[in-house]
Design an enzyme around this catalytic site. Structure first.
Site, PDB file in Angstrom:
ATOM      1  CG  ASP A 338      -2.128   0.787   1.129  1.00 59.64           C
ATOM      2  OD1 ASP A 338      -2.267   1.508   0.124  1.00 59.64           O
ATOM      3  OD2 ASP A 338      -2.980   0.714   2.038  1.00 59.64           O
ATOM      4  CG  ASP A 397      -8.881   3.357   1.763  1.00 57.26           C
ATOM      5  OD1 ASP A 397      -8.212   2.991   0.780  1.00 57.26           O
ATOM      6  OD2 ASP A 397      -8.470   3.291   2.938  1.00 57.26           O
TER       7      ASP A 397
END
Lengths: 588, 322
Positions: A338, A397
């Protein structure tokens, strides 16, 4: 498709047809020269809206009015602290006169896109005053010897009025240019993030593993992997040491997951280093620097300054290789990496390579260290990652909240789902699209049942990765049924129609499934809508529906049910050959 | 020896499969190995498929060792299956009920879908050889499936040509031909809501017939339930017309052309599913040989006018009642 070779600086007229353009850069000076931002060409554009794409997983991909001012979203923290996540060209990006689109852009009947980004950052800028689109590559100071010539990364121009066809053609051309052919696929998984965030602990992990195992065995839900997310590690950069919530260390995490028969997965942000990590304290020379030679802040998160690793530095690459080799040795076989953009921020590096080249070198090291394990990118520059990851997050997200604003890139189920739709064409062409996790629980969430169903069904119709993120103790029959129904929708040939409508209501046609084609209408708006099915969607599926009513923030499926035969698949005992026996429902 | 060899003179792959064709032991000289319970299928069946006993391609094919860069080869990794249309030994496509042909289409779909999941499979070719004139040794109604690890040369030629047309005109060439044929109505021998069967303008064999779905579909998997029914009717009509016109079990090669699988190219807009029938006869008792010109140059000399053949086939009236 016709190819044109153009010497940069020479007169050039853009052909009004499909073509591939290869620009050549020649240093005509007598001395070595370094090159930064180069404008390949500029064209006048007279449209009301443009289809734009941000360079990175979380950024928007959508059709926007040309009056949009993205810069205002980045004026204040926390978004201001994240600007390098959304562009390696902050000055151009923040100029309210500009609308920037990375890698590709579409307007009117024209689509333009770069086929690769291995050296330069490649992008388009619509200028509101000039009403023109300029096409740029940033070489970040690449030096050419006198007389030296290089070919810049190719750009294609496609003509047509159906954006979905242009996007799919572009996706395949990129795959072809990068010689991609990956067969890796993984479905279904569980991730700790969207229930526990950084509060995950060992007992909760073990509890969820137990429930997932039970659901797999008793309800036949094919969970295959369990991925621990942010919250286990000592610090950002100190990945091999766990914090006090995981007293059994990484070995304990792997053991608990694998003993239940799941693939063990781990999250980390391998190119990010926090100001409190041991790497920062011991190896500031490993970090990307600003023009003053000090470590450059890539972003702020976890209430800390976060720096980017200099992936041109051999010592860093060796550390990275050792880190992933050790994680693999411990038993992880699924890696979610990430905040990858921090490896590609502009700045000073040990070697004279572009941020894109450095980023790709880092990804290659990880790829080699983990071999055939599944690698999921996130927070990643998209085009430079092509060919190096097996899966990729293609949106912001998600969240247990549904917020109407579709420009702000921060956690929001609606904005995340919008990108799942608009970047659908990348799936299977570049990698497996990760639509972000499905939140199916009925508690601890602001998502209604219809929102949960909408998110899940759309992800499945587009055949994306399916990863659930709930306290499995909070998932009731409704949640499980949504998941089971979703899995039945996967693995067809999807195409998204009306990508450029003002209302976020998408028509997804799916064909190629043995039990029949279907049309899914996904209404992301906060109002009930009556939708006329586009002719092209009817053509794609053969389904003749005309208008469909779709409730607000919900989904409707229209099916063509194909007759089904029963089948028994057996292997012959004598030579192991496969035999399939088919019969009608009643005739056996 | 089982491998695929590259011919650098023509850029095509040749499947070498020299496994000795040991004849399996049958219960009696005249027993059909495809009938239920005889050899290949232990159970009674309605429709069935099985992996070929002597395959040219198989998923666990032996590894190959490259000798050099000139004489290249690849593993014969793929699938060869036999597809049983019915357990009735004396049946055939033209004599099967529409219901049975519909079920056969569902079997073709199932095999296509299941086999397309193997990433190494690039092309799934469904076909039937009917009659001894085209090498069929067993009369029990059956077809076959070959799943190739590459896109065969003639298929690639079709793809290239259809792609070129699309890139020039932004239209599928077969969609355009279908409109043209329907408008002219000179070469159509049968049509219903979903399909047309024509003797094409560009027929290579005297009695060549093509079946085209009217909607732009790229594989057999794309068809709707109604289209499956219409496809069954069309297959029955064409094969019945052949038999009726010549008052014999007219031999043919029936080839299905669908898009490649697991190839990272966007075939969806330019490739159009179709079926081609190549009867090896130019009349009731005369063979149209694949001789030097046809084999050596890939150029065919058609001694018949497609429109005249279409008229004869159109006039051969058949009833499709179940």
């Amino acid at each position: 498709m016709e190819r044109y070779r153009v010497i940069l600086g020479e007169r050039f007229t853009l052909p009004n047809k499909d073509c591939l353009l290869q620009f050549e850069l020649v240093n005509l000076e007598n001395t070595k020269k370094s090159y930064r931002l180069l404008k390949l060409f500029e064209i006048p554009v007279n449209v009301d809206k443009i289809f734009l794409n941000n360079w990175q997983s979380w950024g928007s991909c959508d059709s926007f009015p040309i009056t949009l001012d993205i810069s205002k979203y980045f004026e204040n923290p926390p978004s201001k602290d994240f600007i390098l996540a959304f562009t390696p060209e902050p000055k151009i990006f923040s100029n309210p006169e500009n609308l920037m689109s990375d890698y590709f852009i579409a307007y009117g009947d024209t689509f333009m896109g770069f086929l690769k980004s291995e050296v330069s950052h490649n992008f388009f800028v619509y200028n509101k005053n000039k009403k023109s689109i300029s096409v740029y590559v940033d070489l970040f100071g690449k030096e050419l010897e006198p007389g030296e010539k290089i070919t810049l990364e190719p750009v294609i121009v496609l003509k047509g009025n159906e954006l979905e066809k242009l996007l799919e053609t572009y996706g395949s051309l990129v795959a072809d240019e990068n010689k991609l052919n990956s067969d890796k696929e993984i479905r279904v998984g569980w991730c700790s993030w969207y229930q526990y965030f950084t509060n995950i602990n060992y007992d909760e992990l073990k509890k969820n593993v137990r429930i997932l195992k039970k659901l797999r065995e008793e309800k036949g839900i094919p969970y295959r992997f369990v991925q621990i997310d942010d919250g286990y590690q000592k610090d950002i950069g100190d990945w091999l040491k766990t914090n006090s919530k995981f007293p059994e260390g990484l070995n304990g995490i792997v053991k608990s997951i694998k003993e239940a028969g799941f693939i063990a997965g781990i999250w980390l942000a391998p190119f990010s280093i926090s100001e409190t990590s041991s790497i920062f304290l011991e190896h500031q020379d490993w970090l990307v620097k600003n023009e003053n030679g000090a470590p450059k802040i890539a972003f702020r998160n976890w209430e800390k300054n976060i720096y980017g690793l200099d992936l041109s530095n051999e010592e860093v690459l060796n550390w990275l290789k050792d880190l992933f080799t050790e994680l693999k040795r411990i038993g992880f076989d699924y890696f979610k990496i990430d905040f990858l953009f921090s490896g590609a921020i502009p700045g000073e590096r040990k070697k004279k390579v572009s941020p894109i080249e450095a980023y790709r070198t880092g990804l290659k090291v990880i790829r080699e260290a983990i071999g055939s394990s599944f690698l999921l990118g996130c927070g990643a520059p998209l085009l430079p990652s092509v060919g190096l990851v097996d899966g990729m997050r293609i949106g912001a997200d998600t969240s247990p909240n549904w917020i109407e604003d579709i420009v702000s890139p921060f956690p929001n189920a609606k904005v995340a789902l919008r990108n799942v739709v608009t970047r659908y064409f990348m799936h299977k062409r570049w990698w497996n699209n990760d639509p972000d996790c499905l939140l199916l629980r009925g508690k601890d969430t602001n998502l209604s049942k219809s929102m949960r169903r909408l998110y899940s069904y759309v992800s499945a119709a587009l055949s994306n990765m399916i990863i659930e993120s709930d306290d499995m103790g909070n998932v009731d029959e409704d949640g499980l049924n949504i998941l089971k129904e979703s899995l039945k929708l996967c693995d067809g040939e999807p195409r998204v129609f009306n990508l450029q409508t003002d209302k976020k209501v998408y028509v997804i046609g799916v064909k190629g499934l043995p039990n029949g084609n279907y049309i899914m209408i996904a209404n992301l708006e906060n109002e009930d809508l009556e939708i006329e099915i586009p002719k092209s969607a009817k053509q794609w599926t053969g389904i003749k529906s005309k208008t469909i009513k779709v409730p607000a923030r919900d989904v409707v499926i229209v099916r063509d049910q194909v007759r089904k035969l029963k089948v028994e698949r057996i292997r012959r005992k004598d030579d192991n050959r496969l035999v399939n026996y088919y019969w009608d429902g009643d005739s056996k | 020896m089982m491998e695929i060899r590259y011919n650098p003179l023509t850029d095509e792959w040749v499947m070498v499969s020299s496994s000795r064709r040991a004849r399996p032991v049958l219960p009696s000289e005249n027993a059909c190995p495809l009938c239920p319970g005889v050899l290949e299928l232990e159970k009674n069946y309605d429709l069935a498929t099985f992996e070929n006993r002597f395959p040219a391609l198989k998923m666990d094919a032996p590894e190959v060792v490259q000798e050099n860069n000139l004489l290249k080869k690849m593993k014969s990794k793929g699938v060869c299956e036999v597809i049983m249309y019915t357990s009735e030994h004396n049946s055939a496509l033209p004599r099967m009920s529409l219901n049975q042909i519909e079920k056969l289409i569902l079997v073709w779909r199932d095999r296509t879908y299941e086999i397309s999941k193997f990433n190494s499979v690039k092309y799934i070719f469904l076909f039937e050889n009917r009659g001894k004139e085209v090498g069929a040794t067993l009369s029990h109604p059956h077809g076959q499936l070959y799943a190739f690890p590459f896109v065969p040369k003639r298929i690639q030629a079709k793809l290239d040509s259809m792609k070129e047309h699309y890139s020039q005109y932004k239209k599928c060439v077969l969609c355009e031909i279908i409109s043209e044929e329907i408008a002219k109505d000179e070469r159509i021998i049968y049509q219903n809501d979903g399909f047309i069967a024509i003797v094409p303008f560009y027929a290579r064999f005297p009695y060549e017939v093509h079946i085209y779905p009217k909607r732009h579909v790229t594989s057999i998997l794309d068809m709707t339930n109604n289209e499956i029914k219409d496809f069954a009717k069309t297959l029955k009509a064409v094969t019945m017309k052949y038999d009726k016109l010549f008052a014999q079990e007219f031999p043919y090669m029936m080839c299905f052309f669908q898009k490649p699988f697991n190839v990272n190219e966007n075939f969806e807009d330019f490739f159009h599913f179709h079926v081609e029938f190549y009867p090896p006869k130019r009349d009731k008792d005369k063979i149209k040989w694949m001789a030097s010109v046809e084999t050596g140059t890939w150029n065919f000399i058609n001694p018949s006018l497609p429109k005249e053949v279409a008229d004869r086939l159109k006039d051969a009236e058949v009833r499709l009642d179940d």
